[in-house]
Design an enzyme around this catalytic site. Sequence first.
Site, PDB file in Angstrom:
ATOM      1  N   SER A 168     -17.720  -1.316  -3.512  1.00  0.00           N
ATOM      2  CA  SER A 168     -17.264  -0.312  -2.547  1.00  0.00           C
ATOM      3  C   SER A 168     -18.198   0.887  -2.544  1.00  0.00           C
ATOM      4  O   SER A 168     -18.783   1.240  -3.582  1.00  0.00           O
ATOM      5  CB  SER A 168     -15.855   0.136  -2.958  1.00  0.00           C
ATOM      6  N   LYS A 194     -14.412  -0.844  -9.840  1.00  0.00           N
ATOM      7  CA  LYS A 194     -15.565  -1.319  -9.067  1.00  0.00           C
ATOM      8  C   LYS A 194     -16.863  -1.009  -9.819  1.00  0.00           C
ATOM      9  O   LYS A 194     -17.772  -1.837  -9.892  1.00  0.00           O
ATOM     10  CB  LYS A 194     -15.569  -0.685  -7.664  1.00  0.00           C
ATOM     11  N   TYR A 198      -8.995   2.751  -9.684  1.00  0.00           N
ATOM     12  CA  TYR A 198      -9.482   1.734  -8.741  1.00  0.00           C
ATOM     13  C   TYR A 198     -11.011   1.819  -8.618  1.00  0.00           C
ATOM     14  O   TYR A 198     -11.718   0.827  -8.758  1.00  0.00           O
ATOM     15  CB  TYR A 198      -8.826   1.918  -7.358  1.00  0.00           C
TER      16      TYR A 198
HETATM   17  C1  UD1 Z   1      -9.955   4.709   0.902  1.00  0.00           C
HETATM   18  C2  UD1 Z   1     -10.045   4.987  -0.557  1.00  0.00           C
HETATM   19  C3  UD1 Z   1     -11.258   4.254  -1.098  1.00  0.00           C
HETATM   20  C4  UD1 Z   1     -11.085   2.771  -0.865  1.00  0.00           C
HETATM   21  C5  UD1 Z   1     -10.825   2.495   0.604  1.00  0.00           C
HETATM   22  C6  UD1 Z   1     -10.386   1.057   0.746  1.00  0.00           C
HETATM   23  C7  UD1 Z   1      -9.010   7.161  -0.960  1.00  0.00           C
HETATM   24  C8  UD1 Z   1      -9.246   8.599  -1.266  1.00  0.00           C
HETATM   25  N1  UD1 Z   1     -10.106   6.420  -0.794  1.00  0.00           N
HETATM   26  O1  UD1 Z   1     -11.161   5.160   1.538  1.00  0.00           O
HETATM   27  O2  UD1 Z   1     -11.419   4.498  -2.468  1.00  0.00           O
HETATM   28  O3  UD1 Z   1     -12.256   2.095  -1.253  1.00  0.00           O
HETATM   29  O4  UD1 Z   1      -9.781   3.314   1.112  1.00  0.00           O
HETATM   30  O5  UD1 Z   1     -10.122   0.746   2.059  1.00  0.00           O
HETATM   31  O6  UD1 Z   1      -7.883   6.713  -0.870  1.00  0.00           O
HETATM   32  N2  UD1 Z   1      -6.987   9.811   6.993  1.00  0.00           N
HETATM   33  C9  UD1 Z   1      -6.146  10.656   7.672  1.00  0.00           C
HETATM   34  N3  UD1 Z   1      -4.831  10.291   7.778  1.00  0.00           N
HETATM   35  C10 UD1 Z   1      -4.328   9.139   7.248  1.00  0.00           C
HETATM   36  C11 UD1 Z   1      -5.204   8.290   6.552  1.00  0.00           C
HETATM   37  C12 UD1 Z   1      -6.525   8.649   6.426  1.00  0.00           C
HETATM   38  O7  UD1 Z   1      -6.558  11.698   8.170  1.00  0.00           O
HETATM   39  O8  UD1 Z   1      -3.116   8.895   7.379  1.00  0.00           O
HETATM   40  C13 UD1 Z   1      -8.421  10.162   6.872  1.00  0.00           C
HETATM   41  C14 UD1 Z   1      -8.897  10.353   5.441  1.00  0.00           C
HETATM   42  O9  UD1 Z   1      -8.765  11.665   5.034  1.00  0.00           O
HETATM   43  C15 UD1 Z   1     -10.361   9.912   5.580  1.00  0.00           C
HETATM   44  C16 UD1 Z   1     -10.367   8.874   6.695  1.00  0.00           C
HETATM   45  O10 UD1 Z   1      -9.151   9.083   7.405  1.00  0.00           O
HETATM   46  O11 UD1 Z   1     -11.129  10.995   6.004  1.00  0.00           O
HETATM   47  C17 UD1 Z   1     -10.405   7.453   6.203  1.00  0.00           C
HETATM   48  O12 UD1 Z   1      -9.367   7.263   5.244  1.00  0.00           O
HETATM   49  P1  UD1 Z   1      -9.031   5.821   4.610  1.00  0.00           P
HETATM   50  O13 UD1 Z   1      -8.865   4.834   5.687  1.00  0.00           O
HETATM   51  O14 UD1 Z   1      -7.910   6.025   3.655  1.00  0.00           O
HETATM   52  O15 UD1 Z   1     -10.362   5.440   3.864  1.00  0.00           O
HETATM   53  P2  UD1 Z   1     -11.149   6.210   2.679  1.00  0.00           P
HETATM   54  O16 UD1 Z   1     -10.433   7.410   2.233  1.00  0.00           O
HETATM   55  O17 UD1 Z   1     -12.540   6.410   3.163  1.00  0.00           O
END
Ligand code: UD1
Length: 337
Positions: free
Chosen positions: A125, A154, A150
Amino acid sequence: MKVLVTGGLGFIGSHTVVELQNEGFEVVIIDNLSNSSENVLDGIVAITGKKPIFEKMDLRDKPAVEDFFKRHADVSGVIHFAASKAVGESVENPLLYYENNINTLVYILQQLQQKPEAHFIFSSSCTVYGEADKMPITEDASVKPAVSPYGNTKQIGEEIINEVCKVSNINSILLRYFNPIGAHPTAHIGELPIGVPQNLIPFITQTGIGLREQLSVYGDDYPTPDGTCIRDYIHVVDLAKAHVVALQRLLAKKNLEKVEVFNLGTGTGSSVLEVINTFEKVSGKKLPYKIVGRREGDIISAYASTDKANEVLGWKAQSTLEEALTYAWKWEQKIRS
Ligand code: UD1
């Protein structure tokens, strides 16, 4: 050629099984169904016309793993997806993550080490880069201390593979995924999050369909053009194809090192607000959302340098964010209909 796909009924695993079968590989799936369903097999059959072999098994069961490799001595490659992946859960229950993600890796490598030669693809990842010093992120960027168990599994997984490959006949490719999204264009397979989705895209599609009231956008005061975080969203079919290319590279002995590392991303960063706008465009729906505080552990920006994957692996992501969201939306509509 027979390929073992662990976690082959999961989101990325099932799409990879489809692409392997399309390329003529015989696939054996091991999955414990902890975050997937046996119905996914029907979707794979609907797309490819072929049913992969499926063994319901928990890879923490070491004797079962030994027995599997005795019965399937002709497995010529392993693509290892089976793992737990929820960041929050890993903080609450670290030992589950170390047992599920590390013990299982060790048991598989122990079996492969006994073979005259073995080919192993590992799901890593972009989380290993943490908050990277420069964008886009190249594979030689430093690995930062993990912020969750997690993420740590990795990093440790990569280290274990490096050490084992040095002293064995195992050749390996570590694939560092950016943000996998989307679904198969046929809508026969896609993502099936359990409970409230933690990831952005399933939360958006569930809000779009009316299952969730509104999306919380975690922070709009980041140092980015619109203040929201930036990620590299890659369509799962593109990601799946990269696994086939990586396996073919190992089987053809084209790898230049015993362990190679590739980023899998599109090279384009999109902000949360850009994702929302694109979703609204493809779905024709207004997405209810509100800006809330930052989510702990979120990094500001992460997008891949794709040069190495393009030039060395010979693979390039094809789908745009718009296409990936179109398929994610089609899938969400199908499963709720
Ligand atoms: C997340 C994990 C990462 C993991 C990956 C697997 C965290 C901090 N990171 O990545 O370790 O490898 O998933 O798929 O959990 N967002 C919102 N609202 C939401 C959900 C997300 O604003 O309800 C934003 C987050 O702040 C981020 C972006 O959307 O900026 C993407 O979020 P997400 O899909 O959870 O992915 P990661 O955080 O990049």
